[in-house]
Design a protein around this motif. Sequence first.
Motif, PDB file in Angstrom:
ATOM      1  N   PHE A 361       0.818  -1.219   0.000  1.00 58.79           N
ATOM      2  CA  PHE A 361       0.000   0.000   0.000  1.00 58.79           C
ATOM      3  C   PHE A 361       0.855   1.275   0.000  1.00 58.79           C
ATOM      4  O   PHE A 361       0.334   2.365  -0.169  1.00 58.79           O
ATOM      5  CB  PHE A 361      -0.944  -0.001   1.212  1.00 58.79           C
ATOM      6  N   LEU A 365       0.997   4.105  -6.974  1.00 55.72           N
ATOM      7  CA  LEU A 365       0.755   3.426  -8.253  1.00 55.72           C
ATOM      8  C   LEU A 365       1.054   4.382  -9.414  1.00 55.72           C
ATOM      9  O   LEU A 365       0.363   4.364 -10.427  1.00 55.72           O
ATOM     10  CB  LEU A 365      -0.681   2.885  -8.344  1.00 55.72           C
ATOM     11  N   ARG A 384      -1.274  -3.948  -6.960  1.00 56.64           N
ATOM     12  CA  ARG A 384      -2.735  -3.929  -6.883  1.00 56.64           C
ATOM     13  C   ARG A 384      -3.274  -5.325  -6.533  1.00 56.64           C
ATOM     14  O   ARG A 384      -4.167  -5.471  -5.714  1.00 56.64           O
ATOM     15  CB  ARG A 384      -3.284  -3.470  -8.237  1.00 56.64           C
ATOM     16  N   ARG A 387      -2.846  -5.967  -2.976  1.00 53.70           N
ATOM     17  CA  ARG A 387      -3.862  -5.233  -2.210  1.00 53.70           C
ATOM     18  C   ARG A 387      -5.168  -6.024  -2.206  1.00 53.70           C
ATOM     19  O   ARG A 387      -5.805  -6.179  -1.165  1.00 53.70           O
ATOM     20  CB  ARG A 387      -4.080  -3.840  -2.813  1.00 53.70           C
ATOM     21  N   ASN A 388      -5.547  -6.538  -3.388  1.00 54.32           N
ATOM     22  CA  ASN A 388      -6.773  -7.352  -3.452  1.00 54.32           C
ATOM     23  C   ASN A 388      -6.665  -8.529  -2.493  1.00 54.32           C
ATOM     24  O   ASN A 388      -7.607  -8.834  -1.755  1.00 54.32           O
ATOM     25  CB  ASN A 388      -6.989  -7.891  -4.869  1.00 54.32           C
ATOM     26  N   TYR A 391      -7.404  -8.295   1.245  1.00 55.14           N
ATOM     27  CA  TYR A 391      -8.792  -8.308   1.726  1.00 55.14           C
ATOM     28  C   TYR A 391      -9.514  -9.612   1.373  1.00 55.14           C
ATOM     29  O   TYR A 391     -10.657  -9.793   1.735  1.00 55.14           O
ATOM     30  CB  TYR A 391      -9.572  -7.138   1.102  1.00 55.14           C
ATOM     31  N   TRP A 415     -16.965   0.837   1.384  1.00 56.61           N
ATOM     32  CA  TRP A 415     -16.933   0.579  -0.060  1.00 56.61           C
ATOM     33  C   TRP A 415     -18.296   0.144  -0.577  1.00 56.61           C
ATOM     34  O   TRP A 415     -18.638   0.410  -1.733  1.00 56.61           O
ATOM     35  CB  TRP A 415     -15.843  -0.439  -0.408  1.00 56.61           C
ATOM     36  N   TRP A 418     -20.056   3.344  -1.052  1.00 53.11           N
ATOM     37  CA  TRP A 418     -19.502   4.001  -2.243  1.00 53.11           C
ATOM     38  C   TRP A 418     -20.072   3.373  -3.508  1.00 53.11           C
ATOM     39  O   TRP A 418     -20.432   4.064  -4.458  1.00 53.11           O
ATOM     40  CB  TRP A 418     -17.971   3.875  -2.189  1.00 53.11           C
ATOM     41  N   THR A 419     -20.164   2.034  -3.494  1.00 54.53           N
ATOM     42  CA  THR A 419     -20.692   1.322  -4.662  1.00 54.53           C
ATOM     43  C   THR A 419     -22.156   1.695  -4.896  1.00 54.53           C
ATOM     44  O   THR A 419     -22.558   1.979  -6.028  1.00 54.53           O
ATOM     45  CB  THR A 419     -20.566  -0.209  -4.466  1.00 54.53           C
TER      46      THR A 419
ATOM     47  N   PRO B  50     -10.990   4.326  -7.445  1.00 56.22           N
ATOM     48  CA  PRO B  50     -10.695   4.304  -6.006  1.00 56.22           C
ATOM     49  C   PRO B  50     -10.766   2.889  -5.422  1.00 56.22           C
ATOM     50  O   PRO B  50      -9.876   2.468  -4.682  1.00 56.22           O
ATOM     51  CB  PRO B  50     -11.771   5.214  -5.411  1.00 56.22           C
ATOM     52  N   ALA B  51     -11.807   2.146  -5.771  1.00 54.56           N
ATOM     53  CA  ALA B  51     -11.931   0.778  -5.247  1.00 54.56           C
ATOM     54  C   ALA B  51     -10.930  -0.152  -5.917  1.00 54.56           C
ATOM     55  O   ALA B  51     -10.321  -1.007  -5.276  1.00 54.56           O
ATOM     56  CB  ALA B  51     -13.350   0.264  -5.470  1.00 54.56           C
ATOM     57  N   PHE B  52     -10.746   0.040  -7.219  1.00 56.03           N
ATOM     58  CA  PHE B  52      -9.837  -0.813  -7.999  1.00 56.03           C
ATOM     59  C   PHE B  52      -8.415  -0.771  -7.437  1.00 56.03           C
ATOM     60  O   PHE B  52      -7.725  -1.779  -7.394  1.00 56.03           O
ATOM     61  CB  PHE B  52      -9.844  -0.326  -9.454  1.00 56.03           C
ATOM     62  N   ASN B  53      -7.987   0.404  -6.984  1.00 58.74           N
ATOM     63  CA  ASN B  53      -6.624   0.547  -6.466  1.00 58.74           C
ATOM     64  C   ASN B  53      -6.515   0.246  -4.972  1.00 58.74           C
ATOM     65  O   ASN B  53      -5.427   0.256  -4.423  1.00 58.74           O
ATOM     66  CB  ASN B  53      -6.110   1.975  -6.707  1.00 58.74           C
ATOM     67  N   SER B  54      -7.630   0.022  -4.325  1.00 61.62           N
ATOM     68  CA  SER B  54      -7.601  -0.128  -2.868  1.00 61.62           C
ATOM     69  C   SER B  54      -7.853  -1.549  -2.405  1.00 61.62           C
ATOM     70  O   SER B  54      -8.001  -1.792  -1.215  1.00 61.62           O
ATOM     71  CB  SER B  54      -8.634   0.800  -2.219  1.00 61.62           C
ATOM     72  N   GLY B  55      -7.942  -2.485  -3.344  1.00 58.07           N
ATOM     73  CA  GLY B  55      -8.138  -3.873  -2.947  1.00 58.07           C
ATOM     74  C   GLY B  55      -9.583  -4.335  -3.016  1.00 58.07           C
ATOM     75  O   GLY B  55      -9.936  -5.355  -2.442  1.00 58.07           O
ATOM     76  N   PHE B  56     -10.443  -3.570  -3.716  1.00 59.40           N
ATOM     77  CA  PHE B  56     -11.863  -3.925  -3.798  1.00 59.40           C
ATOM     78  C   PHE B  56     -12.329  -4.047  -5.261  1.00 59.40           C
ATOM     79  O   PHE B  56     -13.134  -3.243  -5.731  1.00 59.40           O
ATOM     80  CB  PHE B  56     -12.706  -2.896  -3.029  1.00 59.40           C
ATOM     81  N   PRO B  57     -11.817  -5.050  -5.972  1.00 59.60           N
ATOM     82  CA  PRO B  57     -12.122  -5.169  -7.403  1.00 59.60           C
ATOM     83  C   PRO B  57     -13.608  -5.443  -7.694  1.00 59.60           C
ATOM     84  O   PRO B  57     -14.114  -4.966  -8.715  1.00 59.60           O
ATOM     85  CB  PRO B  57     -11.252  -6.336  -7.870  1.00 59.60           C
ATOM     86  N   GLU B  59     -16.230  -4.317  -6.110  1.00 59.81           N
ATOM     87  CA  GLU B  59     -16.929  -3.034  -6.005  1.00 59.81           C
ATOM     88  C   GLU B  59     -16.588  -2.161  -7.211  1.00 59.81           C
ATOM     89  O   GLU B  59     -17.459  -1.485  -7.769  1.00 59.81           O
ATOM     90  CB  GLU B  59     -16.542  -2.330  -4.696  1.00 59.81           C
ATOM     91  N   ALA B  60     -15.313  -2.193  -7.629  1.00 61.25           N
ATOM     92  CA  ALA B  60     -14.906  -1.424  -8.809  1.00 61.25           C
ATOM     93  C   ALA B  60     -15.669  -1.916 -10.040  1.00 61.25           C
ATOM     94  O   ALA B  60     -16.130  -1.117 -10.857  1.00 61.25           O
ATOM     95  CB  ALA B  60     -13.395  -1.567  -9.043  1.00 61.25           C
ATOM     96  N   THR B 181      -6.569   6.979  -2.516  1.00 60.43           N
ATOM     97  CA  THR B 181      -6.657   6.681  -1.089  1.00 60.43           C
ATOM     98  C   THR B 181      -5.274   6.678  -0.428  1.00 60.43           C
ATOM     99  O   THR B 181      -5.182   6.722   0.794  1.00 60.43           O
ATOM    100  CB  THR B 181      -7.342   5.318  -0.842  1.00 60.43           C
TER     101      THR B 181
END
Lengths: 477, 246
Positions: A361, A365, A384, A387-388, A391, A415, A418-419, B50-57, B59-60, B181
């Motif tokens: 993190f 990027l 990236r 990072r995925n 979680y 999130w 946000w979604t 934002p989600a794509f780069n933060s570990g939440f694909p 949601e992205a 983020t």
Amino acid sequence: MTEQALVDFRANFAKALNDKQLRRNLTKAMDSLRLKRKAVFADKEALERLRSVGNAIRRRSLSKLPELLEKLEKKCTENGIQVHWAETKAEANQVFLDIIRRHQASRVIKGKSMVSEETHLNHFLEEQGVEVLETDLGEYIIQLDHETPSHIIVPAIHKNRDQIAHLFHEKIPDTPYTEVIEELNAIARKTLRQKFFAGEIGVSGVNFAVAETGTLCLVENEGNGRMCTTVPPVHIAIMGLEKVVEKLEDVPPLLRLLTGSATGQMITTYFNMITSPRKPGEKDGPREVHLVILDNGRSNILADPELRQTLQCIRCGACLNHCPVYTRLGGHAYGYVYPGPIGSILTPQLEGLQNAGTMAFASTLCGACAEVCPVKIPLTDILRLLRNKSYDTQDSPTAVEGHGYKKNVSEDLAWKGWTAMNTHPAFNTLSTRMLGLIGVHLPRVGPLKGWTSVRTAPKFAKKSLHQLAKERGLSDE
Amino acid sequence: MPDRPDKAYFFGTCLIDLCYPQAGLAGIELLQREGINVIFPQGQSCCGQPAFNSGFPAEARAVARQQLKCFSKDYPIVVPSGSCAGMLKHHYPELFVGEPEAEEARRFADRVYELTEFLVKVLDIHLEDRGKPIKVTWHSSCHALREMGVVEHSKALVRQLRNVELIELQKEHECCGFGGTFAIKLPEISAAMVGDKVADVRQTGAELLLAGDCGCLLNISGAMEYQNIPIPAKHIAEFILERVND
């Protein structure tokens, strides 16, 4: 859990950022390394061709890695080099100790090797009563100061000349204070020269190991690598198992990419190709050559087709030199052996995400690393991906250790919100309007706290572009 | 040069929607001045980065799906941000690998242009500068530079303006430390980076900072304002429109 599970990244980062001398030293050094690389790769098209060749060679090597390693072992053995396999750091260190004990030796001289840093070889041997002396100038400097390398190529890059001058004066007996570079070099040379003669075991790393010929290639600038691998009666080389290449003809493009990317040199002062111990009738060279091949988690990385690209690395350090984060922190702040972008993709895989995941993190990027990588490792994509995985609680055969360590309810909820906001236009309109109305009054806590410590808060517009576009009658097809 | 279309979609980006709507409007007007019928789908939101780069694909992907739906017709998609354009063009295809929308995402990606790229490459725009002499400097966003490769188009537009002197930053290609983020998760490192960027802007002596990405603008101008440095910052679209309208 590993011995370093408690690296406090945030505290390390803050400490490094507040060290003004360190920031100055790093900026100066990295600017200079970048310029040198740029000068040696002036022809951009030629560089892109060379990078593609380098990428192809490394991909091919990894695609047949088990076969190439067997071939390397066979060829080395035929040539008289004794090959040892080590699955773990501890196994690798034990191989060294066994050889040292067999020769009743107590003095080891070392050329630069990051893999030996990875296994903490010096520390292990010293605990066993073996004297270990680093002979690469940078490594020698930091060993004097009881530090670890802050960069994989230039280990003492965090220090400037004045600091080294003081260090030599204080730590090397009978050394007058001098800031003259030639004199500092002469002091190191004189001190080290005696040690080379007295060394009983020479240790080195390996830049490339050629499977078809059983040749160990060693790139260096000071000649200390040649001394370590030729003067003592025993030479032990250590490499990560990914360092093998198929053919001798794979070496020149990789060598060119390595020296150009690392230090902006067309070629280094020394390039050693070691294919056997001293042969009958020969007057010099070690009587025994050993090769330790370390896994330490690398075969797990190899199993994942995307993460595997991590192992393409030829350890040039260009990604560190061009990284805006590394440039401001230096290597020590990362808390592990491999810093910067390559460290940030390699370390979480070697040490587990739960221990080193923060490194993935610690990047914007921005892509500067991937842009300069001589073998085209997609560093940002792998960052990236890690990072995925941080979680992702789902188990799979190629799951990275510690995956899912970061999963938590509050981020999940944030999130999800946000979604929802970004998939339901009515909700989006509402929340955008709300921010426009109350945005200025948002309390400076949570995410806004870090932001507003050095910046003014974002100013939310009264009317969104959605509203303005509607008012202007833009077609909504 | 691609054919000149009659219609083009405008993807406004979430940051422009929230904080810089004038920059978005300026982009729209620049296209309209060239005779383009600009379509603004009201269902659009965020590119999902934002989600794509933060570990939440996942949601992205959900948010990306919303954009695929809103920009479904065969018009070019013009984006006033190199970063969001990079997400739409380069990461949507990978985000939908193995998904029913894989082919749709690839075709969508082919239609994406960053605004200055579209103005130069597709519309071959010619700018008549009506403004007073001014010294400006330019910050290249990382994704405009490395993912989209459009920075030269942006700077070419600035250079078309005859009363504008462009003074380059010493480290134009270095990240400003925004990183989405990142600025919130690791604020100390981000602060060090933006601090250096501000110092670089100051040493140029420019009266104005231009950029093509509102993330960078929010970061750098926020830091300059915090330090009471009187150098305003503007999105390139807004600046160009002012120069040609004056």
